[in-house]
Every structure is written in structure tokens, then in C-alpha cells.
Scaffold this motif. Structure first.
Motif, PDB file in Angstrom:
ATOM      1  N   LEU A   1       0.783  -1.233   0.000  1.00 44.78           N
ATOM      2  CA  LEU A   1       0.000   0.000   0.000  1.00 44.78           C
ATOM      3  C   LEU A   1       0.818   1.288   0.000  1.00 44.78           C
ATOM      4  CD1 LEU A   1       0.365   0.903   3.112  1.00 44.78           C
ATOM      5  CD2 LEU A   1      -1.731  -0.380   3.512  1.00 44.78           C
ATOM      6  N   HIS A   2       2.171   1.183   0.041  1.00 45.32           N
ATOM      7  CA  HIS A   2       2.953   2.421   0.096  1.00 45.32           C
ATOM      8  C   HIS A   2       4.318   2.201  -0.514  1.00 45.32           C
ATOM      9  CE1 HIS A   2       3.845   6.461   1.435  1.00 45.32           C
ATOM     10  NE2 HIS A   2       4.953   6.053   2.025  1.00 45.32           N
ATOM     11  N   SER A   3       4.571   2.868  -1.639  1.00 51.38           N
ATOM     12  CA  SER A   3       5.844   2.723  -2.335  1.00 51.38           C
ATOM     13  C   SER A   3       6.291   4.052  -2.904  1.00 51.38           C
ATOM     14  CB  SER A   3       5.695   1.715  -3.480  1.00 51.38           C
ATOM     15  OG  SER A   3       6.779   1.806  -4.390  1.00 51.38           O
ATOM     16  N   HIS A   4       7.603   4.333  -2.778  1.00 56.51           N
ATOM     17  CA  HIS A   4       8.274   5.368  -3.556  1.00 56.51           C
ATOM     18  C   HIS A   4       9.250   4.612  -4.465  1.00 56.51           C
ATOM     19  CE1 HIS A   4       6.605   8.019  -0.549  1.00 56.51           C
ATOM     20  NE2 HIS A   4       7.400   7.560   0.395  1.00 56.51           N
ATOM     21  N   ALA A   5       8.811   4.277  -5.671  1.00 56.54           N
ATOM     22  CA  ALA A   5       9.551   3.329  -6.500  1.00 56.54           C
ATOM     23  C   ALA A   5      10.985   3.766  -6.748  1.00 56.54           C
ATOM     24  CB  ALA A   5       8.814   3.118  -7.826  1.00 56.54           C
ATOM     25  N   PHE A   6      11.207   5.062  -7.027  1.00 54.94           N
ATOM     26  CA  PHE A   6      12.537   5.511  -7.436  1.00 54.94           C
ATOM     27  C   PHE A   6      13.600   5.248  -6.368  1.00 54.94           C
ATOM     28  CE2 PHE A   6      11.052   9.271  -5.164  1.00 54.94           C
ATOM     29  CZ  PHE A   6      12.194   9.730  -4.516  1.00 54.94           C
ATOM     30  N   GLN A   7      13.186   5.171  -5.097  1.00 55.92           N
ATOM     31  CA  GLN A   7      14.156   4.979  -4.020  1.00 55.92           C
ATOM     32  C   GLN A   7      14.779   3.581  -4.029  1.00 55.92           C
ATOM     33  OE1 GLN A   7      12.432   6.252  -0.274  1.00 55.92           O
ATOM     34  NE2 GLN A   7      11.806   8.222  -1.127  1.00 55.92           N
TER      35      GLN A   7
ATOM     36  N   ASP B   1      16.112  10.680 -14.747  1.00 50.78           N
ATOM     37  CA  ASP B   1      15.374  11.143 -15.921  1.00 50.78           C
ATOM     38  C   ASP B   1      14.154  10.246 -16.120  1.00 50.78           C
ATOM     39  OD1 ASP B   1      16.280   8.769 -17.079  1.00 50.78           O
ATOM     40  OD2 ASP B   1      17.839   9.764 -18.259  1.00 50.78           O
ATOM     41  N   PRO B   2      13.242  10.617 -17.001  1.00 51.12           N
ATOM     42  CA  PRO B   2      12.008   9.840 -17.162  1.00 51.12           C
ATOM     43  C   PRO B   2      12.251   8.376 -17.512  1.00 51.12           C
ATOM     44  CG  PRO B   2      11.721  11.999 -18.141  1.00 51.12           C
ATOM     45  CD  PRO B   2      13.168  11.896 -17.765  1.00 51.12           C
ATOM     46  N   GLU B   3      13.211   8.101 -18.391  1.00 47.90           N
ATOM     47  CA  GLU B   3      13.475   6.714 -18.763  1.00 47.90           C
ATOM     48  C   GLU B   3      13.956   5.910 -17.558  1.00 47.90           C
ATOM     49  OE1 GLU B   3      14.564   9.405 -20.420  1.00 47.90           O
ATOM     50  OE2 GLU B   3      13.206   9.232 -22.144  1.00 47.90           O
ATOM     51  N   GLY B   4      14.790   6.526 -16.730  1.00 45.43           N
ATOM     52  CA  GLY B   4      15.253   5.852 -15.529  1.00 45.43           C
ATOM     53  C   GLY B   4      14.132   5.607 -14.537  1.00 45.43           C
TER      54      GLY B   4
ATOM     55  N   GLU C   1      10.992   5.115 -15.183  1.00 45.41           N
ATOM     56  CA  GLU C   1      10.173   4.002 -15.667  1.00 45.41           C
ATOM     57  C   GLU C   1      10.873   2.661 -15.463  1.00 45.41           C
ATOM     58  OE1 GLU C   1       8.176   2.341 -19.817  1.00 45.41           O
ATOM     59  OE2 GLU C   1       8.661   4.478 -19.633  1.00 45.41           O
ATOM     60  N   ALA C   2      12.177   2.608 -15.762  1.00 48.48           N
ATOM     61  CA  ALA C   2      12.909   1.351 -15.618  1.00 48.48           C
ATOM     62  C   ALA C   2      12.973   0.909 -14.163  1.00 48.48           C
ATOM     63  CB  ALA C   2      14.314   1.503 -16.188  1.00 48.48           C
ATOM     64  N   ILE C   3      13.197   1.853 -13.247  1.00 49.56           N
ATOM     65  CA  ILE C   3      13.242   1.521 -11.821  1.00 49.56           C
ATOM     66  C   ILE C   3      11.873   1.056 -11.347  1.00 49.56           C
ATOM     67  CG2 ILE C   3      13.618   2.439  -9.499  1.00 49.56           C
ATOM     68  CD1 ILE C   3      15.622   4.444 -10.860  1.00 49.56           C
ATOM     69  N   ALA C   4      10.818   1.755 -11.765  1.00 49.47           N
ATOM     70  CA  ALA C   4       9.466   1.383 -11.336  1.00 49.47           C
ATOM     71  C   ALA C   4       9.102  -0.014 -11.825  1.00 49.47           C
ATOM     72  CB  ALA C   4       8.458   2.405 -11.843  1.00 49.47           C
ATOM     73  N   ALA C   5       9.497  -0.353 -13.056  1.00 51.59           N
ATOM     74  CA  ALA C   5       9.189  -1.688 -13.563  1.00 51.59           C
ATOM     75  C   ALA C   5       9.905  -2.761 -12.749  1.00 51.59           C
ATOM     76  CB  ALA C   5       9.560  -1.785 -15.038  1.00 51.59           C
ATOM     77  N   LEU C   6      11.164  -2.511 -12.381  1.00 47.02           N
ATOM     78  CA  LEU C   6      11.885  -3.468 -11.549  1.00 47.02           C
ATOM     79  C   LEU C   6      11.189  -3.646 -10.200  1.00 47.02           C
ATOM     80  CD1 LEU C   6      14.672  -5.117 -11.171  1.00 47.02           C
ATOM     81  CD2 LEU C   6      15.185  -3.207  -9.626  1.00 47.02           C
ATOM     82  N   VAL C   7      10.828  -2.530  -9.588  1.00 41.96           N
ATOM     83  CA  VAL C   7      10.166  -2.567  -8.285  1.00 41.96           C
ATOM     84  C   VAL C   7       8.867  -3.364  -8.369  1.00 41.96           C
ATOM     85  CG1 VAL C   7       8.914  -1.123  -6.636  1.00 41.96           C
ATOM     86  CG2 VAL C   7      11.208  -0.478  -7.363  1.00 41.96           C
ATOM     87  N   GLN C   8       8.056  -3.079  -9.363  1.00 40.24           N
ATOM     88  CA  GLN C   8       6.775  -3.771  -9.495  1.00 40.24           C
ATOM     89  C   GLN C   8       6.976  -5.258  -9.763  1.00 40.24           C
ATOM     90  OE1 GLN C   8       4.693  -1.529 -12.503  1.00 40.24           O
ATOM     91  NE2 GLN C   8       4.786   0.365 -11.310  1.00 40.24           N
ATOM     92  N   MET C   9       7.970  -5.596 -10.566  1.00 29.41           N
ATOM     93  CA  MET C   9       8.285  -6.998 -10.811  1.00 29.41           C
ATOM     94  C   MET C   9       8.671  -7.696  -9.504  1.00 29.41           C
ATOM     95  SD  MET C   9      11.480  -8.635 -12.889  1.00 29.41           S
ATOM     96  CE  MET C   9      12.542  -8.503 -11.434  1.00 29.41           C
ATOM     97  N   GLU C  10       9.543  -7.047  -8.719  1.00 30.46           N
ATOM     98  CA  GLU C  10       9.975  -7.643  -7.458  1.00 30.46           C
ATOM     99  C   GLU C  10       8.803  -7.787  -6.487  1.00 30.46           C
ATOM    100  OE1 GLU C  10      14.674  -6.452  -7.204  1.00 30.46           O
ATOM    101  OE2 GLU C  10      13.227  -5.021  -6.394  1.00 30.46           O
TER     102      GLU C  10
ATOM    103  N   ALA D   1      17.066  -6.281 -17.866  1.00 32.74           N
ATOM    104  CA  ALA D   1      17.999  -5.702 -18.841  1.00 32.74           C
ATOM    105  C   ALA D   1      17.798  -4.189 -18.938  1.00 32.74           C
ATOM    106  CB  ALA D   1      17.802  -6.353 -20.204  1.00 32.74           C
ATOM    107  N   ARG D   2      16.551  -3.752 -18.946  1.00 29.99           N
ATOM    108  CA  ARG D   2      16.296  -2.316 -19.044  1.00 29.99           C
ATOM    109  C   ARG D   2      16.761  -1.593 -17.781  1.00 29.99           C
ATOM    110  NH1 ARG D   2      10.500   0.655 -20.456  1.00 29.99           N
ATOM    111  NH2 ARG D   2      11.396   2.731 -20.759  1.00 29.99           N
ATOM    112  N   TYR D   3      16.567  -2.225 -16.621  1.00 29.26           N
ATOM    113  CA  TYR D   3      17.008  -1.613 -15.364  1.00 29.26           C
ATOM    114  C   TYR D   3      18.522  -1.466 -15.340  1.00 29.26           C
ATOM    115  CZ  TYR D   3      17.946  -0.984 -10.401  1.00 29.26           C
ATOM    116  OH  TYR D   3      18.409  -0.500  -9.205  1.00 29.26           O
ATOM    117  N   ARG D   4      19.231  -2.522 -15.741  1.00 30.77           N
ATOM    118  CA  ARG D   4      20.692  -2.457 -15.726  1.00 30.77           C
ATOM    119  C   ARG D   4      21.207  -1.364 -16.665  1.00 30.77           C
ATOM    120  NH1 ARG D   4      20.289  -8.535 -15.693  1.00 30.77           N
ATOM    121  NH2 ARG D   4      20.718  -9.163 -13.543  1.00 30.77           N
TER     122      ARG D   4
END
Length: 454
Positions: A54-60, A92-95, A97-106, A441-444
């Protein structure tokens, strides 16, 4: 229609065996215990209602491990926050998105099926808006489209550096909006949400009583009369002192007396409360958004769990800073924080009973309420937010069925998760997200581009 067959399952009314479950349109439409598997069924061992994060700051998430070096003097939440501000200046925006996708996957691989993204990274590093005001909200939603997680997006109103409308500091400029621009941003984000599955939601998040004002809070609440409302509250003693001095009451007391707090609200942390505040918060219907791993990492302190549960309070858990994304460890840390404080065992259950079931089932119901999801239990008409775990794993195989949640919470790791369905979307199979390699791959790539700028 999708059909599952589970050796055992925890339904709203309790444990059943040999369950065939039908999913249509993302919801549970059939439940037949004491059945037999049919050709085409997805077969699992133990099926549970899945939890919301219920609480995430994905970029962190990309900062994990960067702030564990002791500086001269006493480290605290406030010194950590300064480092976090410096880190955000290089995203930046691409970063994002890539970080958020990793977080959501995890999160999905850990057994969560949905997330409340408390999103306050809005603008360019100098504080200027992007050409599209909701650019970074769009990136969170693009990540959700990739991962299939159930997103409740929570754009944050962050206008001031402190009580009394103190101007934002340099490190906060990426977060800042006045009420008018914030409402425009929410409207843009709501439009983009139409491209996601129908179970995804949008709410609002006044960041805290420090970062908004009574006038602005009233205005934004009047403009957004539906959907979840999340707010940081009483996380740190310094915050409590600042609000008490500036607004004349402790944070939870002030909020309950001055805002229409009810069951669509989620009060994040609520760590430093009096007994009276604790009981009043429980009576309000709001969900306590507890983030035990982050609260331990930042030295926030433990939640007043026994009083809150005794008063009938609802709660859920979140991974907040995402320094560690683990559903089992989040629940375990919540209970252990109470044991360490009280020098006791088996604390977070009312009366007698299974602590694991109290924690797991309570967090499932409360988390779903906080995110505005029709979920939190396996029942007809509920969203098919489901997690399957391997009951033959060494951490669980010696346990009776009524001990499984105790084993899951206190003895197992997230490796026991085999399959996850978010509103019927089968996103984790055999313990791995269906798009794992592409997301990694996108996160790395994003991190390789980010690190030289830090």
C-alpha cells in the motif's frame, strides 16, 4: 474463463481442500471445494488471497545500499532525506520508468499483486514542469502496463518545506506544486490511467501536514471527493513537535479533528501516537499504512500495535523506500518490532489465535481497502488477486494447515511463492515474472547511465 486447482486454499470462510476456482473478467466467478482437477486447470499447492503493497516510492529502490555509511554525528531520517534529495536530481524519465518496472516486478515475485505508488517526483531537476505535466506519472503507469501489477496511483501534493508554508528547499523543487497545478496533474494522470486495466485506480496524497497547509488540504479534498486519500503522518518525533507548535495539536489529533477521515483514507506510518490518538485513529475507519522494514531502516520506531488492534483498527503493509522488497519479511518485522519493544511474544493478535493469520489476513483486507480494490479475500465477485505458495517447501512442509500462515510469516522466505495473479493476470509463474529478463535488462541499462551522473 481461467480455471485453477489448488490442493488447499484459504477462502473468506476458512481453509478448504481440492478447490477449483474460476476467473472471468479478472474476478473470481466460481469456487468448488472438494473437487477434482480438470484438463487445462493451472495446478498449485496452496492458494491464498494476495496482499496489496500500500505504500511505495519506487525511485528509491535504486538507492538501496547507498545510505548505510555512518556520517559524523548522529544519523537519522533527516540525514537520509538529504541524501535522497541529491539522488533525485539525477533521475530522468526513462530511468524512473525502468526503476518502477523493476520494483513492481519484485513486488509481484514477492507475492504482492497491487501497489499504492505514493508519487511525488513530478518535475525536472530544476523544478520546471515537463512539457506534459504528468510525464513522470505516465512513466509509472507505463511500468504497470509492462509488469501487470494492479496500480493505485497516488500523485502527491507537496507545496512547502515545513508547517507555516515554509518555501521549498532546492532538493524539493522536483516535488512542488500549488493546488491548481496539482489538480491539473491529477486530471492528466487520470486520463492516462484509461490505458491500464480496469482494476487500476487513482487517488490523491497530500504528502504530510508539513508539506501542505490547512487551506490547501481542504481545497484539494473538496476537488477530489472520491478515491483513496493517503498521507504521511507522525513518522518522526521532530515532525510531531513541528506540527504541535505550528498547528496547535499533535498530527493525528489535528487531522482527525480537521479533515473528513474515513475508510478511504490511509495514514502512513502513524508511528508516534498517544494511546488516545491510537484509539481515535482506529475508530475513524482509516487504514494504518505500516512499512516496518523502512521504519526500521530509517530508525522511525515501532507502531502502537496492541492498542490499535484492540480498538478494531485496520492495517496494511507497504515497502516504502523499497530498500528491501519482501512480503514475508515485512510482516515478520512488524511483529518482531512489537516483541522487541514489549519484551513479549505473539503480540499482534487479539485474544488467542494464530499471529501469522492475524497479520496476513489483516494486512490483506486492510491493504485492499487502502488501495480501493475489491480484494483481500478469496470470495465470489472479488478481484482474482491470488498468490500460490509451495507447501512442500522445507519451511512449510512440517506444518498442519492451520499453521501454514505462521510458517509463511515467521519461517519462510519469498522463494515459496510459485504463482501470482493480479486481477486474474498470471504474471508470476514458477516463481519468476513473465517479463523478468527484459525488465532486468532495461534496469541495468538505466543504472549504467545513471551512475556516472551521481
Amino acid at each position: 474463463m481461467v480455471t485453477l486447482f489448488a490442493k488447499r486454499a484459504l477462502l473468506a470462510e476458512g481453509w478448504v481442500e481440492n478447490l477449483r476456482l474460476e476467473i472471468t473478467g479478472g474476478a473470481v466467478t466460481g469456487l468448488t471445494p472438494d473437487s477434482a482437477a480438470q484438463p487445462g486447470d493451472t495446478r498449485v499447492d496452496t492458494l491464498l488471497p494476495a496482499l496489496a503493497n500500500l505504500h511505495s516510492h519506487a525511485f528509491q529502490r535504486a538507492m538501496a545500499g547507498m545510505t548505510e555509511y555512518r556520517l559524523a554525528g548522529r544519523d537519522s531520517f533527516w540525514t537520509w532525506r538529504d541524501l535522497m534529495y541529491r539522488f533525485t536530481a539525477h533521475l530522468d524519465p526513462e530511468g524512473v520508468e525502468a526503476i518502477a518496472a523493476l520494483v513492481q516486478m519484485e513486488m509481484l515475485e514477492a507475492g504482492y499483486t497491487s501497489v499504492g505508488e505514493f508519487h511525488y517526483l513530478h518535475h525536472q531537476p530544476d523544478g520546471q514542469p515537463y512539457a506534459r505535466l504528468a510525464e513522470l506519472s505516465d512513466r509509472i503507469m507505463a511500468a504497470a502496463a509492462t509488469t501487470g501489477i494492479g496500480l493505485t496511483h497516488l500523485p502527491v501534493l507537496y507545496s512547502y518545506a515545513g508547517v507555516g508554508e515554509v518555501p521549498l528547499e532546492a532538493g524539493q523543487r522536483r516535488f512542488g506544486n500549488n493546488v491548481d497545478r496539482f489538480c491539473a496533474l491529477v486530471d492528466q494522470a487520470r486520463g492516462a490511467l484509461r490505458d491500464l486495466p480496469g482494476d487500476c485506480r487513482i487517488g490523491i496524497a497530500p504528502h504530510s501536514l508539513r508539506a501542505t497547509s490547512p487551506r490547501d488540504l481542504n481545497t484539494v479534498l473538496a476537488a477530489h471527493g472520491e478515491g483513496p486519500v493517503h498521507i504521511h503522518i507522525s513518522e518522526q518525533p521532530k515532525e510531531v513537535e513541528e506540527v504541535l507548535t505550528g498547528l496547535g495539536a499533535r498530527p493525528v489529533d489535528w487531522l482527525l479533528d480537521n479533515a473528513p477521515v474515513d475508510d478511504r483514507w490511509c495514514l502512513i506510518h502513524a508511528t508516534h501516537m498517544t494511546e488516545a490518538e491510537t484509539r481515535a485513529m482506529a475508530a475513524s475507519g482509516a487504514v494504518a499504512g505500516l512499512c516496518p522494514i523502512t521504519e526500521a531502516n530509517l530508525g522511525d520506531g515501532p507502531f502502537n500495535g496492541p492498542t490499535y488492534l484492540a480498538a478494531g483498527g485496520a492495517f496494511g503493509v507497504g515497502s516504502d523506500s523499497n530498500v528491501r522488497i519482501s512480503l514475508t519479511e515485512e510482516l515478520r518485522t512488524l511483529e518482531y518490532s512489537q516483541r522487541l519493544r514489549d519484551l513479549s511474544r505473539n503480540v499482534l493478535v487479539v485474544g488467542e489465535g494464530s499471529v501469522g493469520q492475524s497479520l496476513y489476513s489483516g494486512a490483506a483486507r486492510g491493504g485492499a481497502r487502502a488501495l480501493g480494490r475489491r480484494a483481500g479475500q478469496i470470495a465470489l465477485g472479488q478481484l482474482a488477486d491470488l498468490v500460490a505458495v509451495d507447501g512442500t517447501d522445507p519451511a512449510l512442509c512440517a506444518l498442519e494447515v492451520d499453521q501454514l500462515l505462521d510458517g509463511l510469516v515467521f519461517a519462510a522466505s519469498d522463494r515459496v511463492v510459485t504463482d501470482v495473479w493480479a486481477a486474474g493476470r498470471h504474471q508470476v509463474r514458477g516463481g519468476r515474472h513473465v517479463a523478468r529478463e527484459a525488465i532486468l535488462a532495461r534496469y541495468r541499462t538505466a543504472i549504467a547511465e545513471l551512475l556516472p551522473r551521481l
